[in-house]
Scaffold this motif. Sequence first.
Motif, PDB file in Angstrom:
ATOM      1  N   SER A 193       0.836  -1.200   0.000  1.00 13.18           N
ATOM      2  CA  SER A 193       0.000   0.000   0.000  1.00 13.18           C
ATOM      3  C   SER A 193       0.872   1.252   0.000  1.00 13.18           C
ATOM      4  O   SER A 193       0.560   2.246  -0.670  1.00 13.18           O
ATOM      5  CB  SER A 193      -0.927  -0.007   1.214  1.00 13.18           C
ATOM      6  OG  SER A 193      -1.789   1.113   1.194  1.00 13.18           O
ATOM      7  N   GLU A 211      -3.279   6.861   4.754  1.00  9.50           N
ATOM      8  CA  GLU A 211      -4.588   6.602   5.364  1.00  9.50           C
ATOM      9  C   GLU A 211      -5.397   7.885   5.308  1.00  9.50           C
ATOM     10  O   GLU A 211      -4.858   8.962   5.041  1.00  9.50           O
ATOM     11  CB  GLU A 211      -4.448   6.145   6.824  1.00  9.50           C
ATOM     12  CG  GLU A 211      -3.703   4.831   7.008  1.00  9.50           C
ATOM     13  CD  GLU A 211      -4.472   3.629   6.501  1.00  9.50           C
ATOM     14  OE1 GLU A 211      -5.711   3.727   6.364  1.00  9.50           O
ATOM     15  OE2 GLU A 211      -3.848   2.581   6.237  1.00  9.50           O
ATOM     16  N   ASP A 212      -6.698   7.767   5.560  1.00 10.63           N
ATOM     17  CA  ASP A 212      -7.548   8.955   5.627  1.00 10.63           C
ATOM     18  C   ASP A 212      -7.470   9.546   7.026  1.00 10.63           C
ATOM     19  O   ASP A 212      -7.600   8.821   8.025  1.00 10.63           O
ATOM     20  CB  ASP A 212      -8.995   8.600   5.288  1.00 10.63           C
ATOM     21  CG  ASP A 212      -9.188   8.394   3.793  1.00 10.63           C
ATOM     22  OD1 ASP A 212      -8.293   8.809   3.026  1.00 10.63           O
ATOM     23  OD2 ASP A 212     -10.212   7.815   3.400  1.00 10.63           O
ATOM     24  N   ARG A 245      -7.093   0.147  -4.255  1.00 14.79           N
ATOM     25  CA  ARG A 245      -7.395  -0.173  -2.860  1.00 14.79           C
ATOM     26  C   ARG A 245      -7.671   1.136  -2.113  1.00 14.79           C
ATOM     27  O   ARG A 245      -7.146   2.200  -2.469  1.00 14.79           O
ATOM     28  CB  ARG A 245      -6.241  -0.946  -2.216  1.00 14.79           C
ATOM     29  CG  ARG A 245      -5.000  -0.147  -1.919  1.00 14.79           C
ATOM     30  CD  ARG A 245      -3.881  -1.049  -1.419  1.00 14.79           C
ATOM     31  NE  ARG A 245      -3.191  -1.686  -2.520  1.00 14.79           N
ATOM     32  CZ  ARG A 245      -2.339  -2.701  -2.380  1.00 14.79           C
ATOM     33  NH1 ARG A 245      -2.087  -3.195  -1.191  1.00 14.79           N
ATOM     34  NH2 ARG A 245      -1.742  -3.230  -3.432  1.00 14.79           N
ATOM     35  N   LYS A 246      -8.492   1.049  -1.083  1.00 11.07           N
ATOM     36  CA  LYS A 246      -8.879   2.223  -0.291  1.00 11.07           C
ATOM     37  C   LYS A 246      -9.484   3.306  -1.189  1.00 11.07           C
ATOM     38  O   LYS A 246      -9.197   4.498  -1.036  1.00 11.07           O
ATOM     39  CB  LYS A 246      -7.683   2.802   0.476  1.00 11.07           C
ATOM     40  CG  LYS A 246      -6.972   1.812   1.396  1.00 11.07           C
ATOM     41  CD  LYS A 246      -5.740   2.420   2.027  1.00 11.07           C
ATOM     42  CE  LYS A 246      -4.930   1.422   2.815  1.00 11.07           C
ATOM     43  NZ  LYS A 246      -3.667   1.974   3.341  1.00 11.07           N
TER      44      LYS A 246
END
Length: 432
Positions: free
Chosen positions: A34, A90-91, A265-266
């Motif tokens: 990621s 990440e968020d 992804r995400k």
Amino acid sequence: MKAYPSYQKNKNAEKVLLIGVRLPGYARKEAEESLEELEQLAITAGAAVQGALSQEIHRIDPAYFVGSGKVEEIAAKAKELKCVTVLFDEDLSPSQNRNLEEAIKIKVVDRTGLILDIFAQRAKSREGKLQVELAQDLYLQSRLVGQWGHLSRQTGGIGTRGPGETQLEVDRRLVKDKITRIKRELQRVASAREIHRSRRSEVPIPTVSLVGYTNSGKSTLMNALTQAGVLMEDKLFATLDPTVRRLKLPSGREVLLSDTVGFIRKLPHALVESFKATFEEIQGADLLIHLMDISHPSRQLQKTKVLEVLKDLKLDQKAILEVYNKIDLMGYGLELNKNDIGVSALRQEGLDKLLHKLDQLLSKGFKSLTLKIPHQEGGLLSFLHRYGRILKKEYQDDGVFMEVEVFQKFVKGLAKFKVKKQKGDPKISLCA
């Protein structure tokens, strides 16, 4: 992770530091991949990656997402590498974003913010630009709190009420009104697209949509099959706007082939919501070609992510043809099974096998009909020759008797021309 800084032609590119986080339940390999994907996103956005830090956390810190000790390390590393931006994989919540910027003293952008920036650069059509603008405003809406903190006061009472709060409320209202306006415009665009889609549905021709992880080679395959002239780049989200082209199969039948935005992804929820109009192209497809990069070490995970998005969009029940791309880059010891479809879209290898397989699958949806078409229905005769498969035909004084294969969803529209073969009917000769 490879050595830094990452290759970047533009020496004035924005220098960034990547921050990866391994959350509970995530395998180390998945977290590393990621972070590597975040690097590719950063490069696609035009940044120059100077370094990366990662941390395994057991609990998300409500103030900084990562621990305060890690925040100090990030600040020191960013200063050492002369970075102007920190990118999180990440968020972040609005408060976490603000707290990190205050502590690190430079701009902090989370994964969604980075993807939105790329989409803003890549959107070309009016619809694509509106969709990105809507996603950006939905993202901004939750981040307005605190934007006007410089106007507030530490003490309450007279002289402190109004300015900051009033400006905040004004901004909230402006963003809300803008979101409403964009949704109305998108609805008009979607209505126009629906008209085109309904017109296509009236033509007896099946539709096929390309889906897959971003950078799997969908645009390259689209160009190889149809000479569509779609932008091809070895970057994530190289194309956003859907493209529809005609494709002739070995049997002589024609299909409509559409390209779609790549998955990842995400994938930010705001983007899924904003790009629903684009995904409607997939909803109308009779068959999906799921294109996968056979050379990518995380191809299985990428496949899973694509299937998850299709399930979220309620498209997982459609017929799916799995195709492996980039076979020219396959590593040692990696082999395809006998029944797998492998292609190199760039080198145009394996395309014949793909087209024959596509023809075979779609032929199951074709039905054989015996029709009598009046001579004055010249347009219909032309359509049947172009989009159907003429098996036999016989010209008579009152019309044309023919046996033809057409796609099943258009059988109903030909009902009034159907005839039952009975004794004494003219013999239908083989079509020349």
